[in-house]
Design a protein around this motif. Structure first.
Motif, PDB file in Angstrom:
ATOM      1  N   ARG A 160       0.789  -1.293  -0.023  1.00  0.00           N
ATOM      2  CA  ARG A 160      -0.050  -0.043  -0.061  1.00  0.00           C
ATOM      3  C   ARG A 160       0.924   1.047  -0.077  1.00  0.00           C
ATOM      4  O   ARG A 160       1.970   1.258   0.716  1.00  0.00           O
ATOM      5  CB  ARG A 160      -1.138   0.213   1.162  1.00  0.00           C
ATOM      6  CG  ARG A 160      -1.983  -1.166   1.336  1.00  0.00           C
ATOM      7  CD  ARG A 160      -2.730  -0.978   2.716  1.00  0.00           C
ATOM      8  NE  ARG A 160      -1.649  -1.612   3.673  1.00  0.00           N
ATOM      9  CZ  ARG A 160      -2.150  -1.988   4.883  1.00  0.00           C
ATOM     10  NH1 ARG A 160      -3.179  -1.587   5.399  1.00  0.00           N
ATOM     11  NH2 ARG A 160      -1.012  -2.538   5.663  1.00  0.00           N
ATOM     12  N   LEU A 161       0.159   2.303  -0.535  1.00  0.00           N
ATOM     13  CA  LEU A 161       1.142   3.435  -0.620  1.00  0.00           C
ATOM     14  C   LEU A 161       0.286   4.434   0.019  1.00  0.00           C
ATOM     15  O   LEU A 161      -0.943   4.747  -0.217  1.00  0.00           O
ATOM     16  CB  LEU A 161       1.478   4.242  -1.933  1.00  0.00           C
ATOM     17  CG  LEU A 161       2.610   3.600  -2.800  1.00  0.00           C
ATOM     18  CD1 LEU A 161       2.493   4.191  -4.099  1.00  0.00           C
ATOM     19  CD2 LEU A 161       3.976   4.007  -1.893  1.00  0.00           C
ATOM     20  N   VAL A 162       0.770   5.291   1.096  1.00  0.00           N
ATOM     21  CA  VAL A 162      -0.062   6.360   1.758  1.00  0.00           C
ATOM     22  C   VAL A 162       0.848   7.668   1.443  1.00  0.00           C
ATOM     23  O   VAL A 162       2.082   7.808   1.833  1.00  0.00           O
ATOM     24  CB  VAL A 162      -0.198   6.160   3.265  1.00  0.00           C
ATOM     25  CG1 VAL A 162      -0.820   7.393   3.709  1.00  0.00           C
ATOM     26  CG2 VAL A 162      -0.818   4.949   3.390  1.00  0.00           C
ATOM     27  N   LEU A 163       0.599   8.651   0.877  1.00  0.00           N
ATOM     28  CA  LEU A 163       1.192   9.618   0.168  1.00  0.00           C
ATOM     29  C   LEU A 163       0.618  10.971   0.661  1.00  0.00           C
ATOM     30  O   LEU A 163      -0.714  11.386   0.284  1.00  0.00           O
ATOM     31  CB  LEU A 163       1.256   9.866  -1.357  1.00  0.00           C
ATOM     32  CG  LEU A 163       1.696   8.550  -2.182  1.00  0.00           C
ATOM     33  CD1 LEU A 163       1.651   8.745  -3.503  1.00  0.00           C
ATOM     34  CD2 LEU A 163       3.120   8.437  -1.376  1.00  0.00           C
TER      35      LEU A 163
ATOM     36  N   THR B 129      -3.349   2.943  -3.396  1.00  0.00           N
ATOM     37  CA  THR B 129      -2.841   4.203  -2.954  1.00  0.00           C
ATOM     38  C   THR B 129      -3.921   5.350  -2.284  1.00  0.00           C
ATOM     39  O   THR B 129      -4.635   5.603  -3.000  1.00  0.00           O
ATOM     40  CB  THR B 129      -2.047   4.781  -4.196  1.00  0.00           C
ATOM     41  OG1 THR B 129      -1.223   3.921  -4.962  1.00  0.00           O
ATOM     42  CG2 THR B 129      -1.358   6.390  -3.868  1.00  0.00           C
ATOM     43  N   PHE B 130      -3.523   5.755  -1.210  1.00  0.00           N
ATOM     44  CA  PHE B 130      -4.253   6.865  -0.569  1.00  0.00           C
ATOM     45  C   PHE B 130      -3.436   8.279  -0.761  1.00  0.00           C
ATOM     46  O   PHE B 130      -2.291   8.219  -0.313  1.00  0.00           O
ATOM     47  CB  PHE B 130      -4.275   6.340   1.038  1.00  0.00           C
ATOM     48  CG  PHE B 130      -5.286   7.328   1.681  1.00  0.00           C
ATOM     49  CD1 PHE B 130      -6.522   7.200   1.849  1.00  0.00           C
ATOM     50  CD2 PHE B 130      -4.573   8.369   2.451  1.00  0.00           C
ATOM     51  CE1 PHE B 130      -7.409   8.078   2.669  1.00  0.00           C
ATOM     52  CE2 PHE B 130      -5.295   9.424   2.984  1.00  0.00           C
ATOM     53  CZ  PHE B 130      -6.682   9.164   3.363  1.00  0.00           C
ATOM     54  N   LEU B 131      -3.928   9.285  -1.182  1.00  0.00           N
ATOM     55  CA  LEU B 131      -3.543  10.496  -1.133  1.00  0.00           C
ATOM     56  C   LEU B 131      -4.430  11.385  -0.151  1.00  0.00           C
ATOM     57  O   LEU B 131      -5.527  11.448  -0.214  1.00  0.00           O
ATOM     58  CB  LEU B 131      -3.667  10.964  -2.629  1.00  0.00           C
ATOM     59  CG  LEU B 131      -2.817  10.220  -3.753  1.00  0.00           C
ATOM     60  CD1 LEU B 131      -3.611   9.967  -5.029  1.00  0.00           C
ATOM     61  CD2 LEU B 131      -1.507  10.807  -3.877  1.00  0.00           C
ATOM     62  N   SER B 132      -3.555  12.275   0.512  1.00  0.00           N
ATOM     63  CA  SER B 132      -3.815  13.151   1.360  1.00  0.00           C
ATOM     64  C   SER B 132      -3.598  14.848   1.054  1.00  0.00           C
ATOM     65  O   SER B 132      -2.334  14.771   1.107  1.00  0.00           O
ATOM     66  CB  SER B 132      -4.013  12.669   2.768  1.00  0.00           C
ATOM     67  OG  SER B 132      -4.648  13.957   3.827  1.00  0.00           O
TER      68      SER B 132
ATOM     69  N   PHE C  15      -2.689  13.058 -10.409  1.00  0.00           N
ATOM     70  CA  PHE C  15      -2.279  11.778 -10.213  1.00  0.00           C
ATOM     71  C   PHE C  15      -3.247  10.677  -9.698  1.00  0.00           C
ATOM     72  O   PHE C  15      -3.419   9.708 -10.030  1.00  0.00           O
ATOM     73  CB  PHE C  15      -0.987  11.859  -9.188  1.00  0.00           C
ATOM     74  CG  PHE C  15      -0.101  10.719  -9.305  1.00  0.00           C
ATOM     75  CD1 PHE C  15       0.730  10.400 -10.031  1.00  0.00           C
ATOM     76  CD2 PHE C  15      -0.379   9.962  -7.887  1.00  0.00           C
ATOM     77  CE1 PHE C  15       1.423   9.358  -9.771  1.00  0.00           C
ATOM     78  CE2 PHE C  15       0.724   8.742  -7.829  1.00  0.00           C
ATOM     79  CZ  PHE C  15       1.517   8.400  -8.713  1.00  0.00           C
ATOM     80  N   ASP C  16      -4.174  11.125  -8.606  1.00  0.00           N
ATOM     81  CA  ASP C  16      -5.267  10.218  -8.406  1.00  0.00           C
ATOM     82  C   ASP C  16      -6.138   9.998  -9.335  1.00  0.00           C
ATOM     83  O   ASP C  16      -6.579   8.974  -9.677  1.00  0.00           O
ATOM     84  CB  ASP C  16      -5.920  11.245  -7.156  1.00  0.00           C
ATOM     85  CG  ASP C  16      -7.098  10.378  -6.651  1.00  0.00           C
ATOM     86  OD1 ASP C  16      -6.999   9.166  -5.975  1.00  0.00           O
ATOM     87  OD2 ASP C  16      -8.093  10.671  -7.121  1.00  0.00           O
ATOM     88  N   ALA C  17      -6.419  10.947 -10.160  1.00  0.00           N
ATOM     89  CA  ALA C  17      -7.522  10.817 -11.498  1.00  0.00           C
ATOM     90  C   ALA C  17      -6.689   9.631 -12.418  1.00  0.00           C
ATOM     91  O   ALA C  17      -7.623   8.476 -12.795  1.00  0.00           O
ATOM     92  CB  ALA C  17      -7.740  12.111 -12.312  1.00  0.00           C
TER      93      ALA C  17
ATOM     94  N   PRO D 260      -6.869   0.824  -6.675  1.00  0.00           N
ATOM     95  CA  PRO D 260      -7.805   0.926  -5.521  1.00  0.00           C
ATOM     96  C   PRO D 260      -6.941   2.133  -4.802  1.00  0.00           C
ATOM     97  O   PRO D 260      -5.788   2.343  -4.617  1.00  0.00           O
ATOM     98  CB  PRO D 260      -7.708  -0.366  -4.549  1.00  0.00           C
ATOM     99  CG  PRO D 260      -7.303  -1.288  -5.708  1.00  0.00           C
ATOM    100  CD  PRO D 260      -6.385  -0.832  -6.662  1.00  0.00           C
ATOM    101  N   GLY D 261      -7.997   2.783  -4.018  1.00  0.00           N
ATOM    102  CA  GLY D 261      -7.519   3.876  -3.026  1.00  0.00           C
ATOM    103  C   GLY D 261      -8.375   4.784  -2.996  1.00  0.00           C
ATOM    104  O   GLY D 261      -9.605   4.920  -3.170  1.00  0.00           O
ATOM    105  N   GLU D 262      -7.856   6.230  -2.388  1.00  0.00           N
ATOM    106  CA  GLU D 262      -8.881   7.172  -1.988  1.00  0.00           C
ATOM    107  C   GLU D 262      -8.014   8.481  -2.141  1.00  0.00           C
ATOM    108  O   GLU D 262      -6.738   8.687  -1.839  1.00  0.00           O
ATOM    109  CB  GLU D 262      -9.210   6.880  -0.491  1.00  0.00           C
ATOM    110  CG  GLU D 262     -10.334   7.943  -0.229  1.00  0.00           C
ATOM    111  CD  GLU D 262     -10.679   7.469   1.312  1.00  0.00           C
ATOM    112  OE1 GLU D 262     -11.172   8.470   2.045  1.00  0.00           O
ATOM    113  OE2 GLU D 262     -11.005   6.303   1.522  1.00  0.00           O
ATOM    114  N   LEU D 263      -8.597   9.497  -2.599  1.00  0.00           N
ATOM    115  CA  LEU D 263      -7.952  10.803  -2.430  1.00  0.00           C
ATOM    116  C   LEU D 263      -8.935  11.780  -1.297  1.00  0.00           C
ATOM    117  O   LEU D 263     -10.074  11.829  -1.262  1.00  0.00           O
ATOM    118  CB  LEU D 263      -8.010  11.693  -3.716  1.00  0.00           C
ATOM    119  CG  LEU D 263      -7.852  13.212  -3.588  1.00  0.00           C
ATOM    120  CD1 LEU D 263      -6.280  13.532  -3.126  1.00  0.00           C
ATOM    121  CD2 LEU D 263      -8.096  13.859  -5.117  1.00  0.00           C
ATOM    122  N   GLN D 264      -8.227  12.419  -0.307  1.00  0.00           N
ATOM    123  CA  GLN D 264      -8.959  13.361   0.533  1.00  0.00           C
ATOM    124  C   GLN D 264      -8.201  14.661   0.518  1.00  0.00           C
ATOM    125  O   GLN D 264      -7.086  14.915   0.547  1.00  0.00           O
ATOM    126  CB  GLN D 264      -8.544  12.661   2.068  1.00  0.00           C
ATOM    127  CG  GLN D 264      -9.823  11.414   2.215  1.00  0.00           C
ATOM    128  CD  GLN D 264      -9.654  10.921   3.862  1.00  0.00           C
ATOM    129  OE1 GLN D 264      -8.945  11.709   4.575  1.00  0.00           O
ATOM    130  NE2 GLN D 264     -10.304   9.887   4.070  1.00  0.00           N
TER     131      GLN D 264
END
Length: 199
Positions: A57-60, A128-131, A145-147, A155-159
């Motif tokens: 998993r990536l958390v950025l 990948t989760f992006l915050s 990048f998220d798009a 899979p992942g999420e943008l907040q």
């Protein structure tokens, strides 16, 4: 794997480089061998380093994915940002990383600017989760990048936290929104299944 700001750049670049070496997310590999091997590719190696686990998993957090002076609405709007003066800081980082004679080529290299990675490389990234903050000059890069990741079905999420600037982790003691953003990251880590190590 986790990275914030420049660390987000490094975490993404490392994931891309591991994929180039044939090491997939969640795979055990030996970092003592040159090039790094997996037990599957070189059975004689008993993973003498004990084995390293490629990130599953990536958390950025507010990652610096593009070190170029590329214009964008968020960069223009926050041109005088005291935390990330993009007009000077990002090109300065590029100058620190790369010798002058290689600079034109390097600033398009996905290992330096992961935003320029092709779909054929991005499609191998782990969930990948992006915050990021809504007041971050790098916001547009993170959203782009998220798009791309979601279009590739990663899979992942943008907040996006509308009131927060770049580097909001250090503001946790002072801003409830920063604490909420960090809690969102921790919740995603807790609830996103990890892969079993692959030999």
């Amino acid at each position: 794997m986790f990275g914030e700001s420049a660390g987000g750049n490094l975490a993404t670049a490392l994931s891309i480089q591991l994929n180039r070496m044939g090491i997939q997310p969640g795979m055990l590999y030996c970092c003592c061998c040159v090039p790094p091997c997996t037990a599957r590719r070189r059975p004689a190696c008993s993973l003498r380093c004990g084995g390293c686990l490629a990130a599953d998993r990536l958390v950025l957090a507010y990652p610096a994915l593009n070190l170029n002076s590329t214009p964008s609405p968020s960069r223009f709007f926050h041109l005088s940002d005291p935390l990330v003066p993009t007009a000077a800081l990002l090109p300065g980082c590029a100058r620190a990383y790369v010798p002058l004679h290689l600079r034109d080529k390097a600033v398009r290299d996905p290992l330096m600017c992961p935003l320029f990675a092709g779909d054929e490389e991005l499609c191998h990234l782990p969930p990948t989760f992006l915050s990021t903050g809504g007041c971050d000059p790098l916001l547009d890069d993170v959203v782009e990048f998220d798009a791309r990741l979601r279009r590739l079905r990663i899979p992942g999420e943008l907040q996006v936290h509308r009131s927060l600037p770049h580097g909001f982790f250090m503001l946790k003691p002072f801003l409830a929104d920063a604490s909420t953003a960090i809690d969102g990251i921790l919740e995603w880590i807790r609830t996103t299944p990890s892969h079993e190590p692959v030999a």
